[in-house]
Design an enzyme around this catalytic site. Structure first.
Site, PDB file in Angstrom:
ATOM      1  NE  ARG A 125      -4.053  -1.963   1.774  1.00 13.05           N
ATOM      2  CZ  ARG A 125      -3.888  -3.232   2.568  1.00 13.05           C
ATOM      3  NH1 ARG A 125      -2.994  -3.474   3.356  1.00 13.05           N
ATOM      4  NH2 ARG A 125      -4.952  -4.070   2.239  1.00 13.05           N
ATOM      5  CE  LYS A 147      -1.484  13.849 -13.992  1.00 13.88           C
ATOM      6  NZ  LYS A 147      -1.813  14.373 -15.445  1.00 13.88           N
ATOM      7  CD  GLU A 189       5.932  17.417 -22.464  1.00 13.47           C
ATOM      8  OE1 GLU A 189       5.024  18.227 -22.137  1.00 13.47           O
ATOM      9  OE2 GLU A 189       5.432  16.449 -22.929  1.00 13.47           O
ATOM     10  CE  LYS A 231       4.255  17.803 -13.646  1.00 10.03           C
ATOM     11  NZ  LYS A 231       4.498  16.478 -14.532  1.00 10.03           N
ATOM     12  CD  GLU A 241      -4.790  16.165 -14.963  1.00  6.57           C
ATOM     13  OE1 GLU A 241      -4.760  14.850 -14.702  1.00  6.57           O
ATOM     14  OE2 GLU A 241      -4.326  16.408 -15.866  1.00  6.57           O
ATOM     15  NE  ARG A 245      -0.419  17.047 -12.268  1.00  7.95           N
ATOM     16  CZ  ARG A 245       0.120  16.142 -11.611  1.00  7.95           C
ATOM     17  NH1 ARG A 245       0.119  16.239 -10.191  1.00  7.95           N
ATOM     18  NH2 ARG A 245       1.309  15.530 -12.066  1.00  7.95           N
ATOM     19  CG  ASN A 249      -3.132  17.702 -19.711  1.00  4.90           C
ATOM     20  OD1 ASN A 249      -2.210  16.647 -19.495  1.00  4.90           O
ATOM     21  ND2 ASN A 249      -4.193  17.547 -18.960  1.00  4.90           N
ATOM     22  CG  HIS A 252      -0.114  16.648 -23.694  1.00  8.70           C
ATOM     23  ND1 HIS A 252       0.640  17.871 -23.641  1.00  8.70           N
ATOM     24  CD2 HIS A 252       0.421  15.654 -23.242  1.00  8.70           C
ATOM     25  CE1 HIS A 252       2.067  17.738 -23.213  1.00  8.70           C
ATOM     26  NE2 HIS A 252       1.906  16.292 -22.985  1.00  8.70           N
ATOM     27  CG  HIS A 256      -2.368  12.257 -25.578  1.00  9.41           C
ATOM     28  ND1 HIS A 256      -2.823  12.636 -24.517  1.00  9.41           N
ATOM     29  CD2 HIS A 256      -0.893  11.979 -25.254  1.00  9.41           C
ATOM     30  CE1 HIS A 256      -1.660  12.483 -23.452  1.00  9.41           C
ATOM     31  NE2 HIS A 256      -0.582  12.115 -24.235  1.00  9.41           N
ATOM     32  CG  HIS A 269       4.512  12.463 -25.305  1.00  4.66           C
ATOM     33  ND1 HIS A 269       3.299  12.352 -25.192  1.00  4.66           N
ATOM     34  CD2 HIS A 269       5.037  13.390 -24.352  1.00  4.66           C
ATOM     35  CE1 HIS A 269       2.848  12.879 -24.403  1.00  4.66           C
ATOM     36  NE2 HIS A 269       3.810  13.712 -23.879  1.00  4.66           N
TER      37      HIS A 269
HETATM   38  P1  NAD Z   1      11.671   6.471 -22.147  1.00  8.58           P
HETATM   39  O1  NAD Z   1      11.555   6.248 -20.947  1.00  8.58           O
HETATM   40  O2  NAD Z   1      10.948   5.475 -23.089  1.00  8.58           O
HETATM   41  O3  NAD Z   1      13.332   6.821 -22.851  1.00  8.58           O
HETATM   42  C1  NAD Z   1      13.324   7.260 -24.181  1.00  8.58           C
HETATM   43  C2  NAD Z   1      14.470   6.318 -24.951  1.00  8.58           C
HETATM   44  O4  NAD Z   1      15.676   6.967 -23.945  1.00  8.58           O
HETATM   45  C3  NAD Z   1      14.530   4.962 -24.179  1.00  8.58           C
HETATM   46  O5  NAD Z   1      15.150   4.129 -25.274  1.00  8.58           O
HETATM   47  C4  NAD Z   1      15.556   4.826 -22.867  1.00  8.58           C
HETATM   48  O6  NAD Z   1      16.176   3.775 -22.668  1.00  8.58           O
HETATM   49  C5  NAD Z   1      16.505   5.799 -23.338  1.00  8.58           C
HETATM   50  N1  NAD Z   1      17.246   6.411 -22.428  1.00  8.58           N
HETATM   51  C6  NAD Z   1      16.745   6.965 -21.108  1.00  8.58           C
HETATM   52  N2  NAD Z   1      17.913   7.640 -20.569  1.00  8.58           N
HETATM   53  C7  NAD Z   1      18.686   7.748 -21.422  1.00  8.58           C
HETATM   54  C8  NAD Z   1      19.919   8.300 -21.604  1.00  8.58           C
HETATM   55  N3  NAD Z   1      20.452   9.042 -20.448  1.00  8.58           N
HETATM   56  N4  NAD Z   1      20.854   8.080 -22.302  1.00  8.58           N
HETATM   57  C9  NAD Z   1      20.738   7.353 -23.412  1.00  8.58           C
HETATM   58  N5  NAD Z   1      19.291   6.643 -23.443  1.00  8.58           N
HETATM   59  C10 NAD Z   1      18.413   6.826 -22.567  1.00  8.58           C
HETATM   60  O7  NAD Z   1      10.622   7.948 -22.800  1.00  8.58           O
HETATM   61  P2  NAD Z   1      10.511   9.364 -22.005  1.00  8.58           P
HETATM   62  O8  NAD Z   1      10.388  10.061 -23.134  1.00  8.58           O
HETATM   63  O9  NAD Z   1      11.611   9.626 -21.055  1.00  8.58           O
HETATM   64  O10 NAD Z   1       9.253   9.058 -21.289  1.00  8.58           O
HETATM   65  C11 NAD Z   1       8.018   8.956 -21.881  1.00  8.58           C
HETATM   66  C12 NAD Z   1       6.929   8.370 -20.837  1.00  8.58           C
HETATM   67  O11 NAD Z   1       6.694   9.210 -19.908  1.00  8.58           O
HETATM   68  C13 NAD Z   1       5.673   7.809 -21.328  1.00  8.58           C
HETATM   69  O12 NAD Z   1       5.374   6.761 -21.074  1.00  8.58           O
HETATM   70  C14 NAD Z   1       4.654   8.954 -20.903  1.00  8.58           C
HETATM   71  O13 NAD Z   1       3.401   8.597 -20.885  1.00  8.58           O
HETATM   72  C15 NAD Z   1       5.321   9.182 -19.610  1.00  8.58           C
HETATM   73  N6  NAD Z   1       5.258  10.485 -19.116  1.00  8.58           N
HETATM   74  C16 NAD Z   1       4.662  10.957 -17.712  1.00  8.58           C
HETATM   75  C17 NAD Z   1       4.410  12.066 -17.278  1.00  8.58           C
HETATM   76  C18 NAD Z   1       4.073  11.839 -15.766  1.00  8.58           C
HETATM   77  O14 NAD Z   1       3.441  13.038 -15.356  1.00  8.58           O
HETATM   78  N7  NAD Z   1       3.683  10.978 -15.091  1.00  8.58           N
HETATM   79  C19 NAD Z   1       4.469  13.046 -18.152  1.00  8.58           C
HETATM   80  C20 NAD Z   1       5.062  12.940 -19.395  1.00  8.58           C
HETATM   81  C21 NAD Z   1       5.366  11.797 -19.994  1.00  8.58           C
HETATM   82  N1  GLY Z   2       2.368  15.565 -17.026  1.00  8.68           N
HETATM   83  C1  GLY Z   2       1.105  16.094 -16.680  1.00  8.68           C
HETATM   84  C2  GLY Z   2       0.889  16.188 -15.372  1.00  8.68           C
HETATM   85  O1  GLY Z   2       1.944  15.779 -14.705  1.00  8.68           O
HETATM   86  O2  GLY Z   2       0.022  16.560 -15.017  1.00  8.68           O
END
Ligand code: NAD
Ligand code: GLY
Length: 380
Positions: A125, A147, A189, A231, A241, A245, A249, A252, A256, A269
């Site tokens: 939990r 998130k 972003e 942020k 949200e 918040r 988006n 997006h 999206h 993305h």
């Molecule tokens: P990712 O985590 O897939 O990383 C992109 C690529 O870079 C991967 O192949 C990874 O292995 C590689 N990588 C990571 N760090 C590296 C480094 N330092 N050197 C070399 N390669 C490296 O993608 P991302 O763009 O970081 O994240 C996208 C994800 O984040 C999505 O799932 C999206 O939904 C999520 N997201 C979440 C939030 C949130 O608020 N929680 C906000 C934005 C995005």
């Molecule tokens: N990435 C959008 C949020 O964190 O609300």
């Protein structure tokens, strides 16, 4: 000379935490965890790429501080952000008899951060976790705000929990190994924060985009810090949200939809968000909410960052249909974040007629500019 660093606070009462942005901070993880008072048990969740590049540094630091670290390596990519992967992490934690005083570390991009954070949210939990983001998207967005979640076959991020990290430790040096396309995608972003909350920051981006693209240390530290500050302020105002918040988006709604239409393959993305921001600004302009100058400034900085700005070929039915499946749809209405000027946005429901009219005008403009290029003998 000491490298510059900065700290941003996320003010959430007893769930408050610091974001530390410091080159080389991955070498200090062990000492920092000790100072936070964690027991000697830690789990490092990562993927093969970040495991190879950064896990040895993190593990060395943990072991120097007396931590017993278990490593869980999940296959790379969005396709691993699943309930099944969360189950793999949970099984490993249970087998190692993880307790609530143990700590989980998420070392990687947004995929690892969201997935590991979700496992931390539901194991026993809720156990503490630390974000060690290694992509620009993760450093300026996903690691901050709590998130966490995984995808279902029918849609992204459909299962999740709000679970704030205990700390976010950002080592900007990790950006040096990031593939160029991923680095540039993260800039979308960053640009978003300027549009939604800070015109001065947007102007800074306009002036310094080429140094930023070259990864000059001072501008990089500055853009990560300012993005995290914006942020953090938005999240502190509306953690769950329910209203404000949602401004995060911006870009997006259309972004999206384009990701969905491309099957998550064609555009990553940040690229989809870049197009989404420019097009949502153009839509806002067609609705009389902002001037054409807002659209042209945004478009110019997006292109200068090396990001796409134009809609790929889509029909109104395809785009509108994909927009209906967004999480931002409420009571059957598609809500969109629209700029009034750089630094201020509003959230409004979209009506089908105005989106259709705007997209038709866009397509006509595209056809006419293609024809005039042809007449001038240029390439199409
Ligand atoms: P990712 O985590 O897939 O990383 C992109 C690529 O870079 C991967 O192949 C990874 O292995 C590689 N990588 C990571 N760090 C590296 C480094 N330092 N050197 C070399 N390669 C490296 O993608 P991302 O763009 O970081 O994240 C996208 C994800 O984040 C999505 O799932 C999206 O939904 C999520 N997201 C979440 C939030 C949130 O608020 N929680 C906000 C934005 C995005
Ligand atoms: N990435 C959008 C949020 O964190 O609300």
């Amino acid at each position: 000379m000491t490298m510059p660093e900065s700290t941003v606070k996320v003010a959430l009462g007893d769930r408050s935490y610091d974001i530390l942005i410091k080159p080389g901070v991955l070498r200090e993880i062990g000492a920092r965890l000790s100072r936070l008072g964690f027991s000697r048990q830690a789990a490092l969740v990562t993927n093969p790429v970040t495991a190879r590049l950064y896990a040895p540094t993190v593990k060395r630091s943990l072991s120097k501080a007396g931590f017993n670290a278990l490593t869980v390596t999940i296959p790379d990519g969005e396709r691993s952000k699943t309930l099944r992967s969360a189950g793999v992490i949970l099984d490993r934690l249970a087998a190692a008899r993880f307790e609530r005083q143990s700590v989980l570390l998420a070392l990687g991009g947004g995929v690892i951060g969201d997935l590991a954070g979700f496992a931390a949210a539901i194991y026993a939990r809720g156990i503490p976790f630390i974000q060690l983001p290694t992509t620009l998207v993760a450093q300026v967005d996903s690691s901050v705000g709590g998130k966490t979640g995984v995808n279902l076959p029918v849609g992204k991020n459909l299962v999740g929990a709000f679970h704030q990290p205990r700390q976010v430790l950002i080592d900007p040096n990790t950006l040096r190994t990031l593939p160029q396309r991923e680095w540039v995608a993260g800039l979308a972003e960053v640009i978003k924060y300027g549009v939604i909350a800070d015109e001065q920051f947007f102007t800074y981006l306009e002036r310094h985009i080429s140094e930023i693209r070259r990864l000059a240390p001072e501008p990089v530290l500055r853009i990560i810090t300012r993005s995290c500050e914006i942020k953090a302020a938005v999240v502190a105002e509306d953690e769950w949200e329910s209203d404000r918040r949602r401004i995060l988006n911006f870009g997006h709604t259309i972004g999206h939809a384009l990701e969905t239409l491309g099957g998550y393959h064609r555009l990553i993305h940040g690229e989809a968000v870049a197009i989404g921001m420019v097009q949502e600004a153009a839509l806002a302009c067609s609705l009389g909410l902002c001037t054409a100058e807002v659209v042209s400034r945004l478009r110019a900085v997006v292109l200068a960052a090396g990001l796409p700005a134009d809609l790929p070929r889509v029909t109104f039915q395809q785009l509108w249909g994909a927009m209906q499946h967004d999480k931002k749809v409420a009571l059957g209405r598609v809500y969109c974040v629209l700029p009034e000027h750089i630094g201020r946005v509003v959230i409004l429901p979209l009506d089908e007629g105005s989106v259709r009219q705007w997209l038709t005008a866009q397509s006509l403009r595209r056809v006419s500019s293609r024809m005039s290029r042809r007449r001038r003998g240029g390439k199409t």
